[in-house]
Design an enzyme around this catalytic site. Structure first.
Site, PDB file in Angstrom:
ATOM      1  CD  GLU A   1     -47.706  84.354 -64.899  1.00 45.24           C
ATOM      2  OE1 GLU A   1     -46.992  83.454 -64.411  1.00 45.24           O
ATOM      3  OE2 GLU A   1     -47.398  84.976 -65.932  1.00 45.24           O
TER       4      GLU A   1
ATOM      5  CG  ASP B   1     -45.322  88.917 -67.246  1.00 51.05           C
ATOM      6  OD1 ASP B   1     -45.918  88.266 -68.125  1.00 51.05           O
ATOM      7  OD2 ASP B   1     -45.130  88.494 -66.082  1.00 51.05           O
ATOM      8  CB  SER B   2     -45.513  88.186 -73.205  1.00 50.97           C
ATOM      9  OG  SER B   2     -46.516  89.157 -73.478  1.00 50.97           O
TER      10      SER B   2
ATOM     11  CD  GLU C   1     -49.680  80.938 -71.199  1.00 51.23           C
ATOM     12  OE1 GLU C   1     -49.865  81.843 -70.355  1.00 51.23           O
ATOM     13  OE2 GLU C   1     -48.694  80.902 -71.959  1.00 51.23           O
TER      14      GLU C   1
ATOM     15  CE  LYS D   1     -52.362  87.939 -67.886  1.00 55.40           C
ATOM     16  NZ  LYS D   1     -51.168  87.183 -67.445  1.00 55.40           N
TER      17      LYS D   1
ATOM     18  CG  ASP E   1     -49.215  90.041 -67.055  1.00 51.99           C
ATOM     19  OD1 ASP E   1     -50.169  89.508 -66.455  1.00 51.99           O
ATOM     20  OD2 ASP E   1     -48.687  89.567 -68.076  1.00 51.99           O
TER      21      ASP E   1
HETATM   22  O1  KIV Z   1     -47.842  88.128 -70.664  1.00 52.99           O
HETATM   23  C1  KIV Z   1     -48.671  87.712 -71.478  1.00 52.99           C
HETATM   24  O2  KIV Z   1     -48.643  88.028 -72.670  1.00 52.99           O
HETATM   25  C2  KIV Z   1     -49.698  86.798 -71.001  1.00 52.99           C
HETATM   26  C3  KIV Z   1     -50.538  86.107 -72.019  1.00 52.99           C
HETATM   27  C4  KIV Z   1     -49.771  84.990 -72.621  1.00 52.99           C
HETATM   28  C5  KIV Z   1     -51.835  85.646 -71.478  1.00 52.99           C
HETATM   29  O3  KIV Z   1     -49.834  86.604 -69.831  1.00 52.99           O
END
Ligand code: KIV
Length: 244
Positions: free
Chosen positions: A95, A25-26, A162, A93, A64
């Protein structure tokens, strides 16, 4: 592992020895220009996941789970994870863990592989000052050890760590059976992840301590990605000066 958000990046990754792709989600920050990742919706994450899957990287794709997707309870979390899997993800993934252990366990029991994420949790960041090393005090380090153990019990297949001290990351990586993937967490993790734009030097204004540019602007991204993978495999990346 490297992040990717579109079909063309996935096509390039197919030519490399990188193991897996994170549709992070970056994307909200590095592609959409937002200040944080919280604007990501299930629909947007599914759209980017579809693009990456269409690129045919042939790699394991992790997507994510967006902001608030597990916090809204197990049925919503399941629906969202299923949506991402249908879009082409092999795994999702999540968080953090406190408060949503049941949702994670349910996804795992339903056959959806879940990657955990501890340490700096970008979805919880409220201001730019919050982007800092986590788990520095003995109490926070202990809380992280407990969270790793909880995620292991929940059945995650891997875990992103992280921005935590390298010593702590090495300790928990040795203590857990779950493979750890570090970003700003030192060389003691089992693998590493970097954001596409950071490792290829596409955003020269962003230079966090843990970022190394494996290609300069205009250079072949495939070579840069392979140089990154080789540096991780050989133990050359990250160095102590790229860790905390
Ligand atoms: O969203 C993302 O790119 C991430 C990485 C920084 C692990 O969660």
């Amino acid at each position: 592992m490297v992040t990717a958000y579109d079909a063309n990046s996935a096509r390039l990754i197919a030519e490399t020895v990188v193991d897996c792709v994170l549709v992070g989600d970056s994307v909200m920050m590095v592609v959409h220009g937002e200040d944080n990742t919280r604007g990501a919706t299930p629909e947007l994450m599914a759209k980017h996941t579809k693009e990456v899957a269409r690129g045919g990287s042939g790699k394991f794709i992790i997507a994510d789970m967006p902001y608030q997707s597990v916090q809204q309870g197990t049925p919503f979390a399941f629906e969202c994870a299923q949506f991402l899997i249908e879009a082409g993800a092999d795994a999702v993934k999540v968080e953090g863990v406190r408060g949503h252990e049941d949702a994670i366990k349910h996804l795992v029991k339903s056959g959806i592989p879940v990657m955990g994420h501890l340490g700096l949790l970008p979805q919880s960041v409220q201001s730019p000052d919050d982007y800092k090393v986590q788990a520095k005090t003995p109490a926070d380090a202990q809380a992280l050890r407990e969270d790793v153990a909880t995620l292991e019990r929940c059945g995650v297949f891997a875990l992103v760590l992280e921005c935590i001290p390298a010593k702590l990351a090495a300790e928990v990586s040795a203590a857990t059976k779950v493979p750890t993937i570090g970003i700003g967490a030192g060389a003691g993790c089992d693998g590493q992840v970097l954001v596409w734009h950071d490792l290829l030097g596409l955003n020269p204004d962003f230079k966090a301590r843990f970022v190394r540019h494996f290609a300069q602007e205009g250079e072949d991204p495939i070579k840069g990605l392979d140089a990154y993978a080789a540096a991780v495999h050989s133990g050359d990346y990250p160095q102590p000066k790229e860790s905390f």
